[in-house]
Scaffold this motif. Sequence first.
Motif: not given
Length: 735
Positions: A256-265
Amino acid sequence: MKATRLVNARSAVHGDRGAASHGDRGAASHGDRGAAMILVMAWSMLLLLLALVVTRAAIGQILPSDRSERSYEALAAAEAGIDDYRARLLAQPSYFRESDPTNLSLTGWAQVPGGASAGEFTVAVDSSTAGSEGVIRLYSTGRSGNMTRTLEAVLSKRSTLDYVYMSDIETPSPMLPGAYSTAPIAGAVGGQPTSQGVASSLCSRYWYEQGAISPTVQGNQRNLNFCQWAGIYSNERIVGKLHTNDVWRLDNVNLSGALDAGAISSACRSAADGLLPGEVGCSENRRFISTAESGITSNNGANAVWPPASTPTYQGDAFRPASSGDATQRNPRYEPVLELPQSPALLKKRASSNGCVFTGPTRIRFSVETGVGYMYVTSPDTLVTATACGGTTLKSSTSAPATQVTKKIALNGFTDLVVYIQNVPRPGQADDADNDYDVNNRWTAGTEPTCKAKTTKIYPYLIPNDTVDRALFNSGSTYKGFPSEQADPASPWYANNCGSGDLYVQGPYKGNLTIATQSNIVLTSSVTDSTSTGTSGQPAASSTSALGLVSEKFTYAYRPTKADRTWVGDWKSANAVDPKYNFALLAVDECFAAQDPYYSPRQGNIYLWGSLAQKYRCVVGSTGGYYKQYAFDSRLMSLHPPYMLELSTEPWEVERYSELTPVTQGVGSTAWPLVTARDGVVTVQNAVVQSGAATVAVVGTTATVAATSAGQVVVSYEVVSASTVETRHLVVTVE
């Protein structure tokens, strides 16, 4: 007496009935028939009046119904106009830039196809922001009888510019120097003489696709035990949307500190998304492979060999990532495959027609001086290019290849500039119809200045005649150029590239341009928007500059080392520390990497504000190289590098519809107000006819449209207030 009279009266009635009924019958019958006729005539008149009222009411109902039907037909015709234009865009993505005399709707009225409707449509197109904002506006007017309706459709398309990071295949390119061993395999394997050759046959597909899992065996998945993996780790920070057409490998910790919530697909389908026959797919609840996955072993590291040291050499067709438990808290959502462009050929065509084409290895150093953006260009193999790009003045003498020319070119002299760096053309090479600078830049192999020896070496290929460039080198070197004269002569990064279309680039830029290369892009240091500030190099939100970089092969951070893997003595190592990049990047056939990341030193972070897309997922950090600090530049939502969006093969889709009522005028001149009282104190500027046979002249806030023929005219203009600049459109139907 009274009573008698009553009796007598009654007697007259009853006693004299016969006389009265017979004697007076004729006279009474004629009188009654006259009264009846009057009554019938009265009723007839009443019924006629009632019929007239009913008929009038019926006619009143019929006319609105007919108008309504024509209105619907006109609307359907307007929609047909939009569909027709979109179909043409689908067949030819750059259709909006072409002239098409066969499309009657662009110059007049065209019949709705199919013959089932009496409707017609005419279409006007504003494509002025297609390259810069990725938006096309269609204005389609449908007509049925004397009814017209007009629709505005805003079109956009999905592209790599939507993401801070995007990859097609999440494994390093088999051709990435140092990833797979180029040493011969004893006896060869399945016809492949090297481990790199084996990787080329096994690793160039998605994990969930069927294919070769060894040189002689087929399987249902990519070979995870041999094909290398890059990953996303907790010590990195990536801000914005990420997408892969493959499957992600994620660090098995909270991300959660590396990627935004809901941002990866990911484009790996689950059963809920609909699997193809035999497709492995992913779990909807865990659409990734973790670094702690059981059943597979890592083959990462320099010069991987076949067969891998792990046992077995293939994870098996039954392998599936764990279907439950998500330590990352960043399970990717599903998005369909985003096809990458096949080549930057379109950019070559644009560069040839109204930009710059340079030949062979080329150095570009950006600079901003007194508010004007410049590029300092060194391209000694360029015999001829456009006059504004240096003409015939860039070439170097073959007898003195170390004496090279550097030209200073102002970027404000171009609109939507595209630069293309081509490989050196050879005699006998076919003429490219899309390139005016191929035949006239031919060199016999080995005769071009970049391939001539400078003292005992052909390094460097490029020796800029530029005091700023020279200051980037340590003293003591003979030639200050690229690649370093002390670099490993056997380096696969540039050893055989003296005639390749490689770009060596750095510096702060101001302006809008896209640079494409037939070979590699070498980032010799930071490449930034002139407004960038701070540790991360974030550009100002108000900046209108944009840079696109498109390499047919690799784009990589320059980290030159000697044959013993130690840093060269001439190129200052500080140039490679914490590089900052402000650009939208696309590596068409290969990937973005750091040069020799398997060797020290570590040189901090790569700070990217922009967008990065690549065919493969290559390595930027291992024993050496960099950590990633990537952030999406939100300006890319409305500000695109020139023509870069057009490389996308995704279809143009309708983002939104709206109905509008155009103003109407005849052929000739009519004045139209461009603002209302609600706008307050504003000015109008940059009024341009985007579509239609007309001219426009603006005085104050009033536009005079002079139409020369019937049809539809679209005028774009800017309304400027104290704090904003808003683009608006005037739509005129000319009758």
